[in-house]
Design an enzyme around this catalytic site. Structure first.
Site, PDB file in Angstrom:
ATOM      1  N   PRO A   1       0.796  -1.225   0.000  1.00  0.00           N
ATOM      2  CA  PRO A   1       0.000   0.000   0.000  1.00  0.00           C
ATOM      3  C   PRO A   1       0.831   1.278   0.000  1.00  0.00           C
ATOM      4  O   PRO A   1       1.867   1.359   0.657  1.00  0.00           O
ATOM      5  CB  PRO A   1      -0.833  -0.104   1.285  1.00  0.00           C
ATOM      6  CG  PRO A   1      -0.189  -1.157   2.093  1.00  0.00           C
ATOM      7  CD  PRO A   1       0.491  -2.084   1.145  1.00  0.00           C
ATOM      8  N   ASN A   2       0.331   2.230  -0.744  1.00  0.00           N
ATOM      9  CA  ASN A   2       0.875   3.593  -0.851  1.00  0.00           C
ATOM     10  C   ASN A   2       2.162   3.689  -1.659  1.00  0.00           C
ATOM     11  O   ASN A   2       2.634   4.794  -1.947  1.00  0.00           O
ATOM     12  CB  ASN A   2       1.077   4.220   0.542  1.00  0.00           C
ATOM     13  CG  ASN A   2      -0.231   4.355   1.281  1.00  0.00           C
ATOM     14  OD1 ASN A   2      -1.168   4.949   0.766  1.00  0.00           O
ATOM     15  ND2 ASN A   2      -0.331   3.774   2.465  1.00  0.00           N
TER      16      ASN A   2
ATOM     17  N   ARG B   1       4.489  11.062  -2.475  1.00  0.00           N
ATOM     18  CA  ARG B   1       4.244  10.861  -1.055  1.00  0.00           C
ATOM     19  C   ARG B   1       5.517  11.119  -0.245  1.00  0.00           C
ATOM     20  O   ARG B   1       6.551  10.496  -0.494  1.00  0.00           O
ATOM     21  CB  ARG B   1       3.821   9.405  -0.880  1.00  0.00           C
ATOM     22  CG  ARG B   1       3.807   8.899   0.516  1.00  0.00           C
ATOM     23  CD  ARG B   1       3.823   7.377   0.486  1.00  0.00           C
ATOM     24  NE  ARG B   1       3.691   6.843   1.817  1.00  0.00           N
ATOM     25  CZ  ARG B   1       4.089   5.641   2.169  1.00  0.00           C
ATOM     26  NH1 ARG B   1       4.624   4.827   1.275  1.00  0.00           N
ATOM     27  NH2 ARG B   1       3.944   5.230   3.403  1.00  0.00           N
TER      28      ARG B   1
ATOM     29  N   TYR C   1      10.827   9.337   1.050  1.00  0.00           N
ATOM     30  CA  TYR C   1      10.829   8.305   0.002  1.00  0.00           C
ATOM     31  C   TYR C   1      11.369   8.794  -1.340  1.00  0.00           C
ATOM     32  O   TYR C   1      11.401   8.017  -2.302  1.00  0.00           O
ATOM     33  CB  TYR C   1       9.407   7.754  -0.170  1.00  0.00           C
ATOM     34  CG  TYR C   1       8.854   7.149   1.109  1.00  0.00           C
ATOM     35  CD1 TYR C   1       9.461   6.030   1.686  1.00  0.00           C
ATOM     36  CD2 TYR C   1       7.742   7.687   1.766  1.00  0.00           C
ATOM     37  CE1 TYR C   1       8.984   5.471   2.861  1.00  0.00           C
ATOM     38  CE2 TYR C   1       7.246   7.135   2.934  1.00  0.00           C
ATOM     39  CZ  TYR C   1       7.876   6.030   3.481  1.00  0.00           C
ATOM     40  OH  TYR C   1       7.401   5.482   4.648  1.00  0.00           O
TER      41      TYR C   1
ATOM     42  N   ASN D   1       8.350  -5.224  -0.946  1.00  0.00           N
ATOM     43  CA  ASN D   1       8.227  -4.133   0.017  1.00  0.00           C
ATOM     44  C   ASN D   1       6.740  -4.063   0.371  1.00  0.00           C
ATOM     45  O   ASN D   1       5.957  -3.498  -0.395  1.00  0.00           O
ATOM     46  CB  ASN D   1       8.700  -2.810  -0.577  1.00  0.00           C
ATOM     47  CG  ASN D   1       8.617  -1.681   0.436  1.00  0.00           C
ATOM     48  OD1 ASN D   1       8.000  -1.821   1.493  1.00  0.00           O
ATOM     49  ND2 ASN D   1       9.228  -0.549   0.119  1.00  0.00           N
TER      50      ASN D   1
ATOM     51  N   ALA E   1       3.261  -0.587   4.807  1.00  0.00           N
ATOM     52  CA  ALA E   1       2.850  -0.659   6.213  1.00  0.00           C
ATOM     53  C   ALA E   1       2.449  -2.072   6.636  1.00  0.00           C
ATOM     54  O   ALA E   1       2.499  -2.395   7.838  1.00  0.00           O
ATOM     55  CB  ALA E   1       1.695   0.312   6.458  1.00  0.00           C
TER      56      ALA E   1
ATOM     57  N   HIS F   1       4.582  -4.307   9.045  1.00  0.00           N
ATOM     58  CA  HIS F   1       4.560  -4.243  10.508  1.00  0.00           C
ATOM     59  C   HIS F   1       3.346  -4.923  11.119  1.00  0.00           C
ATOM     60  O   HIS F   1       3.270  -5.061  12.337  1.00  0.00           O
ATOM     61  CB  HIS F   1       4.586  -2.773  10.944  1.00  0.00           C
ATOM     62  CG  HIS F   1       5.518  -1.938  10.121  1.00  0.00           C
ATOM     63  ND1 HIS F   1       6.888  -2.171  10.097  1.00  0.00           N
ATOM     64  CD2 HIS F   1       5.299  -0.915   9.254  1.00  0.00           C
ATOM     65  CE1 HIS F   1       7.446  -1.305   9.259  1.00  0.00           C
ATOM     66  NE2 HIS F   1       6.511  -0.532   8.739  1.00  0.00           N
TER      67      HIS F   1
ATOM     68  N   GLU G   1      13.242  -9.058   1.357  1.00  0.00           N
ATOM     69  CA  GLU G   1      12.503  -7.900   1.866  1.00  0.00           C
ATOM     70  C   GLU G   1      13.313  -6.628   1.605  1.00  0.00           C
ATOM     71  O   GLU G   1      14.502  -6.582   1.917  1.00  0.00           O
ATOM     72  CB  GLU G   1      12.301  -8.054   3.383  1.00  0.00           C
ATOM     73  CG  GLU G   1      11.654  -6.859   4.045  1.00  0.00           C
ATOM     74  CD  GLU G   1      11.626  -6.965   5.579  1.00  0.00           C
ATOM     75  OE1 GLU G   1      12.373  -7.798   6.147  1.00  0.00           O
ATOM     76  OE2 GLU G   1      10.870  -6.201   6.195  1.00  0.00           O
TER      77      GLU G   1
ATOM     78  N   HIS H   1      13.095  -2.119   1.766  1.00  0.00           N
ATOM     79  CA  HIS H   1      12.387  -0.890   2.118  1.00  0.00           C
ATOM     80  C   HIS H   1      13.164   0.286   1.572  1.00  0.00           C
ATOM     81  O   HIS H   1      14.384   0.205   1.390  1.00  0.00           O
ATOM     82  CB  HIS H   1      12.246  -0.759   3.637  1.00  0.00           C
ATOM     83  CG  HIS H   1      11.409  -1.855   4.209  1.00  0.00           C
ATOM     84  ND1 HIS H   1      10.040  -1.844   4.157  1.00  0.00           N
ATOM     85  CD2 HIS H   1      11.754  -3.019   4.803  1.00  0.00           C
ATOM     86  CE1 HIS H   1       9.577  -2.950   4.699  1.00  0.00           C
ATOM     87  NE2 HIS H   1      10.587  -3.687   5.093  1.00  0.00           N
TER      88      HIS H   1
ATOM     89  N   SER I   1      13.142   3.274   3.219  1.00  0.00           N
ATOM     90  CA  SER I   1      13.697   3.938   4.404  1.00  0.00           C
ATOM     91  C   SER I   1      14.247   2.875   5.353  1.00  0.00           C
ATOM     92  O   SER I   1      13.959   1.678   5.196  1.00  0.00           O
ATOM     93  CB  SER I   1      12.603   4.751   5.108  1.00  0.00           C
ATOM     94  OG  SER I   1      11.580   3.889   5.582  1.00  0.00           O
TER      95      SER I   1
ATOM     96  N   ARG J   1      13.232   4.482  12.558  1.00  0.00           N
ATOM     97  CA  ARG J   1      12.042   5.345  12.514  1.00  0.00           C
ATOM     98  C   ARG J   1      11.176   5.112  13.764  1.00  0.00           C
ATOM     99  O   ARG J   1      11.679   4.704  14.794  1.00  0.00           O
ATOM    100  CB  ARG J   1      11.283   5.088  11.206  1.00  0.00           C
ATOM    101  CG  ARG J   1      12.129   5.478   9.972  1.00  0.00           C
ATOM    102  CD  ARG J   1      11.365   5.306   8.689  1.00  0.00           C
ATOM    103  NE  ARG J   1      10.203   6.196   8.631  1.00  0.00           N
ATOM    104  CZ  ARG J   1       9.263   6.128   7.685  1.00  0.00           C
ATOM    105  NH1 ARG J   1       9.362   5.229   6.720  1.00  0.00           N
ATOM    106  NH2 ARG J   1       8.251   6.961   7.699  1.00  0.00           N
TER     107      ARG J   1
ATOM    108  N   ARG K   1       7.311   1.008  13.489  1.00  0.00           N
ATOM    109  CA  ARG K   1       7.891   0.535  12.226  1.00  0.00           C
ATOM    110  C   ARG K   1       9.081  -0.396  12.451  1.00  0.00           C
ATOM    111  O   ARG K   1       9.641  -0.946  11.503  1.00  0.00           O
ATOM    112  CB  ARG K   1       8.353   1.714  11.366  1.00  0.00           C
ATOM    113  CG  ARG K   1       7.224   2.532  10.817  1.00  0.00           C
ATOM    114  CD  ARG K   1       7.747   3.601   9.870  1.00  0.00           C
ATOM    115  NE  ARG K   1       6.854   4.721   9.867  1.00  0.00           N
ATOM    116  CZ  ARG K   1       5.757   4.814   9.116  1.00  0.00           C
ATOM    117  NH1 ARG K   1       5.439   3.868   8.270  1.00  0.00           N
ATOM    118  NH2 ARG K   1       4.988   5.866   9.193  1.00  0.00           N
TER     119      ARG K   1
HETATM  120  C1  DQA Z   1       8.239   1.411   3.865  1.00  0.00           C
HETATM  121  C2  DQA Z   1       8.269   1.644   5.376  1.00  0.00           C
HETATM  122  C3  DQA Z   1       6.893   1.433   5.970  1.00  0.00           C
HETATM  123  O1  DQA Z   1       6.917   1.670   7.367  1.00  0.00           O
HETATM  124  C4  DQA Z   1       5.891   2.388   5.346  1.00  0.00           C
HETATM  125  O2  DQA Z   1       4.600   2.145   5.856  1.00  0.00           O
HETATM  126  C5  DQA Z   1       5.906   2.332   3.868  1.00  0.00           C
HETATM  127  C6  DQA Z   1       7.207   2.274   3.180  1.00  0.00           C
HETATM  128  C7  DQA Z   1       9.605   1.748   3.227  1.00  0.00           C
HETATM  129  O3  DQA Z   1       9.821   1.333   2.101  1.00  0.00           O
HETATM  130  O4  DQA Z   1      10.432   2.432   3.836  1.00  0.00           O
HETATM  131  O5  DQA Z   1       4.880   2.422   3.213  1.00  0.00           O
HETATM  132  O6  DQA Z   1       7.973   0.050   3.609  1.00  0.00           O
END
Ligand code: DQA
Length: 124
Positions: free
Chosen positions: A12-13, A20, A25, A74, A77, A80, A98, A100, A102, A107, A111
């Site tokens: 998501p996102n 965003r 990011y 990735n 959210a 977590h 896996e 990410h 960030s 953080r 997270r």
């Molecule tokens: C993320 C880190 C997650 O905590 C966050 O919700 C994301 C992006 C990252 O790529 O750093 O959507 O997965």
């Protein structure tokens, strides 16, 4: 002969990359990164799937071994929170990495837990 396939899965996102929270990011869309990845890894058949929906991500994970040799994921959210995504990854027989954007361990407290870390062959 068909090139070996690797599937990149985004949760998501992550369709909002470039827009965003660019301070976290970056301001580049994933489509741009994907073009660069295709150019850099010509010997690999790269697939890409993004969804904002947990069940759709699980369907994709379950179907992936028929077409791909490995996954880079990735989960956003869901990293977590999602026991269901963890279970889906545990249920397939191809290696999962896996990633990410960030450093989730530097953080907010919520997270710093990855539900999938220990079922992946690598985590970045
Ligand atoms: C993320 C880190 C997650 O905590 C966050 O919700 C994301 C992006 C990252 O790529 O750093 O959507 O997965």
């Amino acid at each position: 002969m068909q090139k070996p396939g690797i599937l990149i899965i985004h949760g998501p996102n992550l369709n909002m990359l470039g827009v965003r929270q660019p301070e976290i990011y970056g301001n580049v869309s994933f489509e741009i990164y994907l073009e660069e990845l295709h150019a850099a890894f010509d010997e690999v058949r790269l697939g890409y799937y993004q969804s904002n929906h947990e069940g759709d991500l699980i369907d994709c994970i379950q179907e992936s071994p028929t077409s791909y040799r490995g996954i880079i994921i990735n989960p956003g959210a869901y990293t977590h929170t999602s026991v269901a995504i963890r279970d889906a990854l545990t249920g397939i027989q191809i290696p999962v990495n896996e990633v990410h954007l960030s450093n989730i361990y530097a953080r907010e407290d919520f997270r710093r837990v990855s539900m999938i870390k220990d079922v992946c062959v690598s985590s970045f």
